[in-house]
Design a protein around this motif. Structure first.
Motif, PDB file in Angstrom:
ATOM      1  N   THR A   1      -0.039  14.705   0.740  1.00  0.00           N
ATOM      2  CA  THR A   1      -0.515  13.439   1.302  1.00  0.00           C
ATOM      3  C   THR A   1      -0.015  12.257   0.483  1.00  0.00           C
ATOM      4  O   THR A   1       0.424  11.241   1.045  1.00  0.00           O
ATOM      5  CB  THR A   1      -2.051  13.427   1.353  1.00  0.00           C
ATOM      6  OG1 THR A   1      -2.504  14.511   2.160  1.00  0.00           O
ATOM      7  CG2 THR A   1      -2.567  12.130   1.932  1.00  0.00           C
TER       8      THR A   1
ATOM      9  N   GLN B   1       3.800  11.668   0.956  1.00  0.00           N
ATOM     10  CA  GLN B   1       4.136  11.037   2.224  1.00  0.00           C
ATOM     11  C   GLN B   1       3.943   9.525   2.184  1.00  0.00           C
ATOM     12  O   GLN B   1       4.508   8.809   3.012  1.00  0.00           O
ATOM     13  CB  GLN B   1       3.283  11.641   3.346  1.00  0.00           C
ATOM     14  CG  GLN B   1       3.667  13.070   3.699  1.00  0.00           C
ATOM     15  CD  GLN B   1       2.701  13.698   4.683  1.00  0.00           C
ATOM     16  OE1 GLN B   1       1.519  13.366   4.708  1.00  0.00           O
ATOM     17  NE2 GLN B   1       3.201  14.615   5.495  1.00  0.00           N
ATOM     18  N   GLN B   2       3.168   9.045   1.227  1.00  0.00           N
ATOM     19  CA  GLN B   2       2.904   7.607   1.141  1.00  0.00           C
ATOM     20  C   GLN B   2       3.757   6.902   0.093  1.00  0.00           C
ATOM     21  O   GLN B   2       3.683   5.676  -0.038  1.00  0.00           O
ATOM     22  CB  GLN B   2       1.422   7.377   0.817  1.00  0.00           C
ATOM     23  CG  GLN B   2       0.478   7.927   1.863  1.00  0.00           C
ATOM     24  CD  GLN B   2      -0.971   7.679   1.524  1.00  0.00           C
ATOM     25  OE1 GLN B   2      -1.420   6.542   1.396  1.00  0.00           O
ATOM     26  NE2 GLN B   2      -1.740   8.743   1.370  1.00  0.00           N
TER      27      GLN B   2
ATOM     28  N   LYS C   1      -2.474   1.733  -3.168  1.00  0.00           N
ATOM     29  CA  LYS C   1      -2.907   2.551  -2.039  1.00  0.00           C
ATOM     30  C   LYS C   1      -4.155   3.364  -2.351  1.00  0.00           C
ATOM     31  O   LYS C   1      -4.548   4.222  -1.566  1.00  0.00           O
ATOM     32  CB  LYS C   1      -1.761   3.475  -1.612  1.00  0.00           C
ATOM     33  CG  LYS C   1      -0.548   2.694  -1.128  1.00  0.00           C
ATOM     34  CD  LYS C   1       0.668   3.572  -0.901  1.00  0.00           C
ATOM     35  CE  LYS C   1       1.857   2.712  -0.493  1.00  0.00           C
ATOM     36  NZ  LYS C   1       3.083   3.503  -0.280  1.00  0.00           N
TER      37      LYS C   1
ATOM     38  N   GLU D   1       4.644   0.664   6.231  1.00  0.00           N
ATOM     39  CA  GLU D   1       4.365   1.887   5.476  1.00  0.00           C
ATOM     40  C   GLU D   1       3.382   2.779   6.227  1.00  0.00           C
ATOM     41  O   GLU D   1       3.497   4.014   6.171  1.00  0.00           O
ATOM     42  CB  GLU D   1       3.827   1.533   4.088  1.00  0.00           C
ATOM     43  CG  GLU D   1       4.872   0.946   3.152  1.00  0.00           C
ATOM     44  CD  GLU D   1       4.348   0.771   1.750  1.00  0.00           C
ATOM     45  OE1 GLU D   1       3.111   0.811   1.577  1.00  0.00           O
ATOM     46  OE2 GLU D   1       5.158   0.597   0.828  1.00  0.00           O
ATOM     47  N   LYS D   2       2.438   2.161   6.913  1.00  0.00           N
ATOM     48  CA  LYS D   2       1.504   2.952   7.717  1.00  0.00           C
ATOM     49  C   LYS D   2       2.241   3.664   8.841  1.00  0.00           C
ATOM     50  O   LYS D   2       1.969   4.840   9.139  1.00  0.00           O
ATOM     51  CB  LYS D   2       0.418   2.040   8.292  1.00  0.00           C
ATOM     52  CG  LYS D   2      -0.668   2.780   9.058  1.00  0.00           C
ATOM     53  CD  LYS D   2      -1.753   1.832   9.535  1.00  0.00           C
ATOM     54  CE  LYS D   2      -2.846   2.590  10.282  1.00  0.00           C
ATOM     55  NZ  LYS D   2      -3.923   1.674  10.755  1.00  0.00           N
TER      56      LYS D   2
ATOM     57  N   TYR E   1       4.101   6.568   7.370  1.00  0.00           N
ATOM     58  CA  TYR E   1       3.179   7.653   7.050  1.00  0.00           C
ATOM     59  C   TYR E   1       2.799   8.431   8.315  1.00  0.00           C
ATOM     60  O   TYR E   1       2.750   9.667   8.321  1.00  0.00           O
ATOM     61  CB  TYR E   1       1.933   7.090   6.375  1.00  0.00           C
ATOM     62  CG  TYR E   1       0.877   8.122   6.052  1.00  0.00           C
ATOM     63  CD1 TYR E   1       1.132   9.145   5.146  1.00  0.00           C
ATOM     64  CD2 TYR E   1      -0.374   8.083   6.665  1.00  0.00           C
ATOM     65  CE1 TYR E   1       0.168  10.098   4.859  1.00  0.00           C
ATOM     66  CE2 TYR E   1      -1.340   9.024   6.379  1.00  0.00           C
ATOM     67  CZ  TYR E   1      -1.068  10.028   5.474  1.00  0.00           C
ATOM     68  OH  TYR E   1      -2.028  10.969   5.195  1.00  0.00           O
TER      69      TYR E   1
ATOM     70  N   GLU F   1       5.614  10.627   9.258  1.00  0.00           N
ATOM     71  CA  GLU F   1       5.643  11.824   8.421  1.00  0.00           C
ATOM     72  C   GLU F   1       4.624  12.845   8.920  1.00  0.00           C
ATOM     73  O   GLU F   1       4.913  14.050   8.998  1.00  0.00           O
ATOM     74  CB  GLU F   1       5.343  11.451   6.969  1.00  0.00           C
ATOM     75  CG  GLU F   1       6.430  10.655   6.272  1.00  0.00           C
ATOM     76  CD  GLU F   1       7.551  11.549   5.765  1.00  0.00           C
ATOM     77  OE1 GLU F   1       7.460  12.773   5.949  1.00  0.00           O
ATOM     78  OE2 GLU F   1       8.514  11.010   5.191  1.00  0.00           O
ATOM     79  N   LYS F   2       3.419  12.382   9.252  1.00  0.00           N
ATOM     80  CA  LYS F   2       2.390  13.290   9.755  1.00  0.00           C
ATOM     81  C   LYS F   2       2.802  13.907  11.088  1.00  0.00           C
ATOM     82  O   LYS F   2       2.551  15.093  11.342  1.00  0.00           O
ATOM     83  CB  LYS F   2       1.065  12.536   9.909  1.00  0.00           C
ATOM     84  CG  LYS F   2       0.503  11.977   8.609  1.00  0.00           C
ATOM     85  CD  LYS F   2       0.026  13.081   7.690  1.00  0.00           C
ATOM     86  CE  LYS F   2      -1.244  13.725   8.171  1.00  0.00           C
ATOM     87  NZ  LYS F   2      -1.775  14.730   7.210  1.00  0.00           N
TER      88      LYS F   2
END
Length: 367
Positions: free
Chosen positions: A163, A166-167, A187, A300-301, A304, A307-308
């Motif tokens: 997690t 990924q950020q 973050k 960035e959100k 992310y 990525e998920k």
């Protein structure tokens, strides 16, 4: 639970075998342990040494791109390979590989997103007194600036949860160590330190030529990345400082003006007015930079979430599905799996579930 140990290397053929051999083969709570070597344009056959040592994954850069870029390439590759935990270590055999088990424990226990190995500060026998002092003082500054309980801010021996990985978006060219902590603080990721051991120094650092260069590069990286993630705080502080300093000569002018001697002190009024205007301009720049910071957070959100989504699609394929956007096909094992995919799948896709009878198809719109 899959662990991948990544090793960024540049001309580490002489030390790489020792690093790989020291990596534990079994760790309680870990199902599989794999190794990734990022050869950053080495000319001494580092990649070949990695192959002979049994490394499962090897990336060879066409040229020397630097430690930060090699680290980021490794993180992206580990995520693509399905790593649940990523451990980064150096190729110069500075860190004891046996301590990887200790490093990943807080992540396994769900207590931390990032774990940084603490080399011991003044207790480390392999560092000179000057280097130990720099390490302790620098870590103190970073700890106070970022409000993180971190004992060794520039240690490269780190464990990172999926997690957290990924950020992370490393953008600096020098090193990832400080930037990762700045991003973790911004973050609100959980960061812990665990004591580790180090081996004797085998060679001089290739990351910098001397201590002054290291201090310059580290401090400039900290200022740039901190400003990127805390623009309003930085520019507000600078603007407020200019306003306060500008107020001093103005008060001086007013004092003499009240005394009837203001004619000879106009310079104070000009200087103070200039600083006040400068201060307000800096404050406005801070507001604009803060708005840009909001846009960066949104991007960035989105990254992310992408990525998920990629992870979910990879898991879906691993469970027996084949998903193709547009005219999508899914080889489905059961209606229960399809119901789960409806709930968790990407809403923009249409799904065709193919059962054991090839003549029968059930289409489900995930919207």
């Amino acid at each position: 639970m899959k662990l991948i140990v990544q090793i960024p290397c540049y001309n580490e053929a002489a030390n790489l075998t020792s690093v790989i051999e020291a990596i534990p083969r079994r760790i309680p709570g870990i199902d599989s342990i794999e190794t990734l070597v990022i050869d950053d344009g080495s000319t001494d056959g580092t990649a070949e040494v990695a192959r002979k040592a049994g490394v499962q994954h090897i990336i060879v850069n066409t040229g020397n791109k630097g430690l930060a870029r090699s680290f980021h390439t490794g993180i992206e590759t580990c995520l693509h390979l399905g790593a649940d935990i990523i451990v980064n270590t150096d190729g110069d055999n500075q860190y004891c590989g046996e301590d990887i088990a200790r490093l990943v424990q807080p992540v396994l226990a769900g207590q931390a997103d990032i774990v940084v190995g603490d080399r011991g500060g003044y207790r480390n026998p392999h560092f000179s007194f000057f280097k130990r002092s720099l390490q302790v003082f620098g870590s103190f500054i970073i700890r106070k600036a970022l409000a993180l309980d971190i004992a060794d801010a520039v240690s490269g021996f780190r464990a990172i949860s999926r997690t957290a990985a990924q950020q992370l978006n490393i953008v600096s060219d020098f090193s990832y160590t400080i930037e990762m902590l700045v991003q973790a603080s911004a973050k609100r990721l959980s960061v812990q330190s665990v004591p580790i051991r180090t081996n004797s120094k085998l060679r001089a650092s290739r990351l910098f030529r001397n201590i002054p260069q290291f201090l310059y590069l580290s401090s400039s990286t900290l200022v740039r990345i901190y400003t990127m993630y805390r623009p309003l705080r930085v520019f507000f502080s600078l603007g407020l400082l200019a306003v306060i300093i500008g107020g001093v000569p103005i008060m001086r002018f007013l004092y003499f003006y009240i005394q009837g001697m203001g004619d000879g002190h106009v310079q104070s009024l000009i200087l103070g007015g200039t600083l006040l205007v400068l201060g307000f301009i800096i404050l406005l720049i801070g507001l604009v930079a803060d708005l840009i910071n909001f846009n960066r957070k949104l991007m960035e959100k989105m990254l992310y979430r992408m990525e998920k989504l990629e992870q979910m699609l990879a898991d879906t394929r691993a469970d027996g599905y084949v998903l193709i956007s547009g005219s999508n096909e899914i080889n489905n094992k059961s209606s229960k799996d399809l119901d789960l995919l409806k709930q968790q799948g990407p809403p923009e896709c249409r799904v065709a579930a193919t059962g054991t009878n090839t003549d029968t198809q059930t289409e489900a719109n995930l919207r």
